[in-house]
Scaffold this active site. Structure first.
Site, mmCIF file in Angstrom:
data_model
loop_
_atom_site.group_PDB
_atom_site.id
_atom_site.type_symbol
_atom_site.label_atom_id
_atom_site.label_comp_id
_atom_site.label_asym_id
_atom_site.label_seq_id
_atom_site.Cartn_x
_atom_site.Cartn_y
_atom_site.Cartn_z
ATOM 1 N N ASP A 96 34.502 32.082 -57.739
ATOM 2 C CA ASP A 96 35.781 32.908 -57.625
ATOM 3 C C ASP A 96 35.300 34.230 -57.003
ATOM 4 O OD1 ASP A 96 36.837 30.632 -58.680
ATOM 5 O OD2 ASP A 96 37.285 31.444 -60.745
ATOM 6 N N GLU B 217 31.767 38.638 -66.336
ATOM 7 C CA GLU B 217 32.476 37.680 -67.063
ATOM 8 C C GLU B 217 31.904 36.862 -67.834
ATOM 9 O OE1 GLU B 217 36.521 34.925 -65.949
ATOM 10 O OE2 GLU B 217 35.483 36.336 -64.367
ATOM 11 N N GLY C 172 47.045 33.377 -64.854
ATOM 12 C CA GLY C 172 46.836 32.007 -65.500
ATOM 13 C C GLY C 172 47.263 30.796 -64.673
ATOM 14 N N GLU D 85 35.534 21.253 -57.057
ATOM 15 C CA GLU D 85 36.123 21.861 -58.417
ATOM 16 C C GLU D 85 35.044 21.363 -59.636
ATOM 17 O OE1 GLU D 85 38.127 24.368 -58.763
ATOM 18 O OE2 GLU D 85 39.524 23.086 -57.911
#
Length: 384
Positions: A172, A160, A122, A33
């Site tokens: 992602d 993005e 979200g 992460e």
């Protein structure tokens, strides 16, 4: 939302059948992460939840966008008038992809697009990347651009970063474009080399749950950018291109060199130890020791909570309750400040863990979480 429904919706909107229908999945990150924008290692897998797009080409420079998931009619734009950071709506994601393709020299002359998504928004499951990748794949097919999955991912990341204005890494979009059924994707975000790692939990009597805390987050607002800037500061102070270049064995020496800058020390410690955790999980999975990844997931959560400081009470409650209820491992997943946690469990313990987490949320006065099984699924593909 099936291909036929989206196809029918397109026809109703635009008065003709689409040239095709495509799908791109959301993703869950098993481990790794905030390492992606530090040139590090990540290990996502694709969800069965997808963004689906029905698309046809146009030759008049007009881009028409519609989503079944958003109130309102068709949004009409001109491809030669697309400007970065001018759009603050959902349309920034698909139009950003058109902008990025054209900026890269690809002759995209317009499109009619109708979208629908089952990726929870979200929840830290990359609903935006799924939206970008499905549009990129459709346009790549229709305009016969011949781009590979990793190239589409790069263009979507640029869309993005520059067009939407969110400083996300490459994970992602690569997961959505490149994952395979029954596998997790071991990705080196520096050179984009990939390795598909078998990850078939059902065959071993296990399940991986996603617990969506229903706490919404938005990456482009502040905190994500602060963490990224702090990591870049750490790399600069240590004289390396990216924190990926700090070896795990040299972590203590690196932290000593950072002196009393406690915030940067914490960020550096998380990234260096997280890269090592990804490599450990790969090694365990490749040697068939799947259950042994559980404690590594818990270590990862502690690092995200204490060093990176991006957890929240709801995410911590999921992890603590799941572990107390017999889970093999658990951690928050995604950008943080809400979103989802994952829980690795024996098949027979799933109901008890789900019940315990749901009851713990009720007792704490939190909104009821959404719990579902995450099955490693296919990456972006044409459906029709």
């Amino acid at each position: 939302m099936g291909a036929q429904q989206v196809r029918d919706g397109f026809e109703e909107l635009y008065g003709a059948a689409p040239e095709g229908v495509w799908a791109a999945p959301g993703r869950v990150n098993l481990i790794g992460e905030h390492t992606d924008y530090n040139d590090g290692f990540v290990m996502p897998f694709a969800l069965p939840h997808t963004a689906v797009a029905a698309v046809s080409r146009r030759t008049d420079g007009v881009l028409r966008l519609h989503s079944a998931d958003v109130e309102g009619g068709v949004v009409e734009l001109r491809v030669d008038e697309l400007v970065p950071e001018a759009d603050r709506n959902w349309t920034a994601y698909p139009s950003g992809v058109v902008w990025a393709l054209r900026e890269a020299g690809h002759p995209v002359t317009g499109a009619d697009i109708h979208l629908a998504s089952t990726v929870p928004s979200g929840a830290g499951l990359s609903s935006s990347a799924a939206l970008e990748v499905v549009v990129a794949l459709a346009l790549d097919d229709l305009y016969e651009l011949g781009l590979k999955g990793w190239q589409l991912a790069r263009l979507c990341q640029r869309a993005e970063n520059v067009y939407v204005g969110a400083p996300v890494g490459i994970m992602d979009q690569t997961a959505s474009a490149c994952c395979e059924t029954g596998h997790a994707l071991f990705l080196d975000t520096r050179d984009l080399s990939q390795k598909q790692i078998p990850f078939d939990l059902a065959a071993e009597g296990m399940r991986l749950l996603v617990v969506d805390t229903q706490v919404k987050h938005s990456h482009s607002e502040g905190e994500y950018g602060k963490r990224r800037a702090g990591c870049e500061k750490g790399a600069a102070l240590l004289g390396v291109d990216a924190l990926r270049d700090v070896p795990y064995a040299g972590l203590d020496a690196a932290l000593a060199r950072l002196g009393d800058d406690e915030e940067v020390r914490r960020l550096v410690r998380h990234i260096v130890t997280e890269n090592e955790r990804v490599e450990r999980v790969v090694s365990l999975l490749e040697s068939g020791e799947t259950r042994a990844i559980g404690p590594v997931l818990v270590e990862g959560h502690a690092s995200l909570r204490d060093d990176f400081r991006i957890s929240c009470p709801e995410l911590d409650l999921v992890v603590d309750t799941a572990m107390a209820s017999g889970a093999l491992g658990s951690r928050m997943t995604g950008g943080g400040f809400g979103g989802s946690a994952i829980v690795l469990a024996e098949e027979q313990d799933v109901d008890a863990i789900t019940k315990a987490v749901t009851e713990a949320f009720a007792a704490a006065g939190f909104k009821s979480p959404r719990v579902f099984e995450a099955v490693p699924s296919a990456g972006a593909r044409r459906l029709h």
